[in-house]
Design an enzyme around this catalytic site. Structure first.
Site, PDB file in Angstrom:
ATOM      1  N   HIS A   1     -38.189   9.710   1.096  1.00 40.47           N
ATOM      2  CA  HIS A   1     -38.574   9.266  -0.237  1.00 40.47           C
ATOM      3  C   HIS A   1     -37.459   9.645  -1.206  1.00 40.47           C
ATOM      4  O   HIS A   1     -37.152  10.827  -1.353  1.00 40.47           O
ATOM      5  CB  HIS A   1     -39.880   9.951  -0.638  1.00 40.47           C
ATOM      6  CG  HIS A   1     -40.550   9.351  -1.832  1.00 40.47           C
ATOM      7  ND1 HIS A   1     -41.850   9.645  -2.184  1.00 40.47           N
ATOM      8  CD2 HIS A   1     -40.114   8.471  -2.758  1.00 40.47           C
ATOM      9  CE1 HIS A   1     -42.180   8.962  -3.272  1.00 40.47           C
ATOM     10  NE2 HIS A   1     -41.129   8.261  -3.651  1.00 40.47           N
TER      11      HIS A   1
ATOM     12  N   LEU B   1     -38.229   3.808  -1.564  1.00 44.29           N
ATOM     13  CA  LEU B   1     -37.346   3.775  -2.729  1.00 44.29           C
ATOM     14  C   LEU B   1     -38.215   3.504  -3.948  1.00 44.29           C
ATOM     15  O   LEU B   1     -38.795   2.432  -4.077  1.00 44.29           O
ATOM     16  CB  LEU B   1     -36.277   2.684  -2.585  1.00 44.29           C
ATOM     17  CG  LEU B   1     -35.438   2.732  -1.304  1.00 44.29           C
ATOM     18  CD1 LEU B   1     -34.450   1.568  -1.282  1.00 44.29           C
ATOM     19  CD2 LEU B   1     -34.706   4.055  -1.185  1.00 44.29           C
ATOM     20  N   GLU B   2     -38.325   4.483  -4.839  1.00 44.33           N
ATOM     21  CA  GLU B   2     -39.281   4.361  -5.943  1.00 44.33           C
ATOM     22  C   GLU B   2     -38.590   4.420  -7.301  1.00 44.33           C
ATOM     23  O   GLU B   2     -37.810   5.329  -7.584  1.00 44.33           O
ATOM     24  CB  GLU B   2     -40.335   5.474  -5.852  1.00 44.33           C
ATOM     25  CG  GLU B   2     -41.392   5.367  -6.932  1.00 44.33           C
ATOM     26  CD  GLU B   2     -42.613   6.239  -6.677  1.00 44.33           C
ATOM     27  OE1 GLU B   2     -43.507   6.278  -7.544  1.00 44.33           O
ATOM     28  OE2 GLU B   2     -42.683   6.874  -5.610  1.00 44.33           O
ATOM     29  N   CYS B   3     -38.927   3.427  -8.132  1.00 45.64           N
ATOM     30  CA  CYS B   3     -38.485   3.379  -9.532  1.00 45.64           C
ATOM     31  C   CYS B   3     -36.975   3.516  -9.667  1.00 45.64           C
ATOM     32  O   CYS B   3     -36.467   4.386 -10.392  1.00 45.64           O
ATOM     33  CB  CYS B   3     -39.191   4.459 -10.357  1.00 45.64           C
ATOM     34  SG  CYS B   3     -40.949   4.173 -10.562  1.00 45.64           S
TER      35      CYS B   3
END
Length: 204
Positions: A22, A66-68
């Site tokens: 993450h 893959l966040e924001c």
């Protein structure tokens, strides 16, 4: 994605446990990264995210969220890695997509909740109102003795076993009553302690 987390991921995978990496916005670390903020919006930080993803891949992660992060950064990471990426607020160039279902299905009906739905989340339903109605109906049914009723109490004893059970209860009825009374007294004492200790001194 940090070196320390990559080392941890390696230890976990070496122990036979699958790890999904993450990078970007990691909600579990918002106190460190300064809140719910997009990540990788500068060239230097974007490159750091790519390096973090590579470290996680090297550590044995089978996939990376893959966040924001900007779409072009997510694309660069996806193109570089051999393992798949799952995007959430990271554009359309990742291997797959995910959303929090509470947000996408509108499961919270409170008007203030709209202020906290992420900008990247498309609303596919408005279940919150139906959920609230269901909970209210349940409350009414319980308060009025409608639920569960006999219809939703399906597990029965045979008449023979019921008689035997009643006989067992009768054998120690006085002892059970004593235990009940002692427990009630202890709870009363505890309640009085709470009143005196937590809510100020009693004036009685």
């Amino acid at each position: 994605g940090s070196k320390l987390r990559a080392q941890t991921a390696r230890k976990v995978t070496e122990g036979g446990v699958a790890v999904m990496g993450h990078v970007g916005l990691t909600p579990q670390a918002i106190s460190v990264i300064g809140g719910f903020r997009a990540q990788g919006r500068t060239a230097v930080r974007a490159r750091q995210l790519l390096d973090e993803a590579l470290r996680l891949q090297e550590a044995g992660a089978f996939c990376i969220v893959l966040e924001c992060i900007p779409a072009n950064v997510a694309q660069a990471i996806t193109d570089t890695l051999e393992i798949p990426t799952i995007g959430i607020g990271a554009g359309g160039h990742t291997s797959g997509q995910v959303l929090v279902y509470h947000d996408m299905l509108g499961m919270t009906s409170h008007p203030h909740h709209k202020q906290f739905v992420p900008k990247f989340c498309k609303r596919y339903g408005q279940l919150g109102h139906a959920i609230v109605k269901g909970l209210e109906d349940f409350k009414v049914d319980v308060e009025e003795g409608i639920f569960p009723g006999t219809e939703y109490a399906p597990y029965k004893m045979s008449d023979e076993e019921r008689v035997a059970f009643d006989a067992l209860l009768a054998k120690d009825e006085e002892e059970r009553q004593r235990i009940h009374d002692e427990a009630a007294a202890k709870l009363d004492d505890s309640d009085e302690y709470e009143k005196l200790s937590l809510y100020g001194s009693s004036k009685d």
